[in-house]
Design an enzyme around this catalytic site. Structure first.
Site, PDB file in Angstrom:
ATOM      1  N   HIS A 112       0.873  -1.175   0.000  1.00 54.50           N
ATOM      2  CA  HIS A 112       0.000   0.000   0.000  1.00 54.50           C
ATOM      3  C   HIS A 112       0.907   1.221   0.000  1.00 54.50           C
ATOM      4  O   HIS A 112       2.133   1.089  -0.006  1.00 54.50           O
ATOM      5  CB  HIS A 112      -0.964   0.000   1.187  1.00 54.50           C
ATOM      6  CG  HIS A 112      -0.298   0.089   2.531  1.00 54.50           C
ATOM      7  ND1 HIS A 112       0.570  -0.874   3.006  1.00 54.50           N
ATOM      8  CD2 HIS A 112      -0.375   1.036   3.510  1.00 54.50           C
ATOM      9  CE1 HIS A 112       0.982  -0.530   4.213  1.00 54.50           C
ATOM     10  NE2 HIS A 112       0.442   0.628   4.532  1.00 54.50           N
ATOM     11  N   ASP A 116       5.530   5.088   5.416  1.00 53.62           N
ATOM     12  CA  ASP A 116       6.589   4.247   5.980  1.00 53.62           C
ATOM     13  C   ASP A 116       6.907   3.045   5.099  1.00 53.62           C
ATOM     14  O   ASP A 116       7.973   2.444   5.225  1.00 53.62           O
ATOM     15  CB  ASP A 116       6.247   3.801   7.407  1.00 53.62           C
ATOM     16  CG  ASP A 116       4.932   3.044   7.512  1.00 53.62           C
ATOM     17  OD1 ASP A 116       3.945   3.503   6.920  1.00 53.62           O
ATOM     18  OD2 ASP A 116       4.886   2.001   8.203  1.00 53.62           O
TER      19      ASP A 116
END
Length: 326
Positions: A112, A116
């Site tokens: 996704h 991060d």
């Protein structure tokens, strides 16, 4: 010379030319394929090209800048093929330390587009080019990946010009990637390796994936970031390794910050608690459960492991560390 003989000589010449062109094209495709996969390891580091599957933890961390844990990133290798899953901060340094190709991967897969998991994507794209990549590298991710890659290329456009037009004489076009957006299903299937994107729920993200990787000698599921879901459980049933995120259920509480009262709801909708993971793993029965992206929230790894055991999983369990190999 008769007309028929002349025509025969001309036909033979044409066939010979076609043969030369076919051989040249085949050679070009072979070289392109090899270059796209990348073969150059960091000097002094031995590269493993055995025809066995390796799972390498490149980054086991979270958004917290833990110096011991880089951002989420995992590599699966088989022979000379290297598949990168997610590209957290520090990924290319870990790639180099692991002896993986620094001039390009066979393909890059994104679970996704959370920061991060993608902060290292510019590093992957541009460092592999600077290290010698000459052909487009495949990047497979959810809708929005094309836009993200486009913005990355735009942000470094002056760098690209300087490196190619200046004294470095960098390989023109070597920074390019080929983006394939997916909403789930088989995203790679070649020479005995099959990779499937499994849609998972990750809060308000419209698209997030786990990935199942099947090779000639192993089955691996990388869970990405996800709340509990039957689809991932089914995909992970009986696999050799399940890599999964987790948070410490006993540490859940509102946080003392603006919006901190929503933290417990966020965790429930975006992630998987230790007890939930334990229950799911007990049903799916992977041969090995590997914990990464662990949200301890002041707790210890031992607390998280205890929560998984309370959930019902009694099988082999390890906490991932950067650069470990399985």
């Amino acid at each position: 010379m008769t007309c028929s003989r002349a025509r025969g000589i001309a036909l033979a010449g044409a066939l010979a030319l076609v043969l030369v062109l076919v051989v040249a094209l085949a050679l070009t495709l072979t070289l392109t394929s090899t270059a796209a996969q990348g073969q150059r390891a960091f000097p002094g580091v031995t590269r493993d090209t055995a025809s066995v599957t390796r799972l390498i933890i490149l980054g086991s961390g979270t958004p917290v800048p833990d110096p011991e844990r880089s951002g989420p990133a995992f590599a699966v290798t088989y022979g000379t093929r290297t598949f990168l899953f997610d590209a957290g901060a520090g990924v290319m340094r870990r790639v180099a330390a692991a002896g993986l190709p620094i001039d390009g991967m066979t393909a890059v897969f994104l679970t996704h587009l959370h920061s991060d998991h993608t902060l290292g994507l510019p590093d992957v794209i541009h460092t592999t080019w600077v290290m010698g990549r000459a052909t487009p590298m495949p990047v497979i991710g959810p809708p929005g990946t094309t836009a993200m890659v486009g913005h990355i290329q735009s942000a470094w456009v002056e760098d690209i010009v300087v490196r190619t037009e200046g004294l470095e004489r960098g390989r023109k076009g070597g920074h390019r990637v080929t983006v394939k957006e997916t909403t789930g299903g088989v995203v790679y299937d070649s020479a005995g390796i099959r990779i499937r994107a499994i849609p998972v729920p990750h809060g308000s993200w419209n698209h997030a994936f786990a990935f199942r990787i099947d090779t000639p000698d192993r089955s691996i599921v990388l869970g990405g970031d996800t709340a509990p879901t039957r689809a991932l459980e089914e995909a992970a049933r009986g696999v050799d390794q399940l890599v999964h995120e987790v948070y410490a259920s006993k540490r859940v509480a509102p946080e003392n910050r603006p919006g901190g009262e929503l933290w417990p709801q966020y965790l429930r909708e975006f992630h998987t608690s230790d007890e939930e993971l334990g229950a799911m793993a007990a049903r799916a029965r992977p041969k090995q459960l590997i914990l990464a992206h662990v949200l301890r929230m002041g707790g210890t790894m031992e607390e998280v492991v205890a929560g998984i055991r309370r959930g019902g999983f009694s099988g082999t369990l390890v906490v991932a560390k950067d650069l470990e190999r399985y």
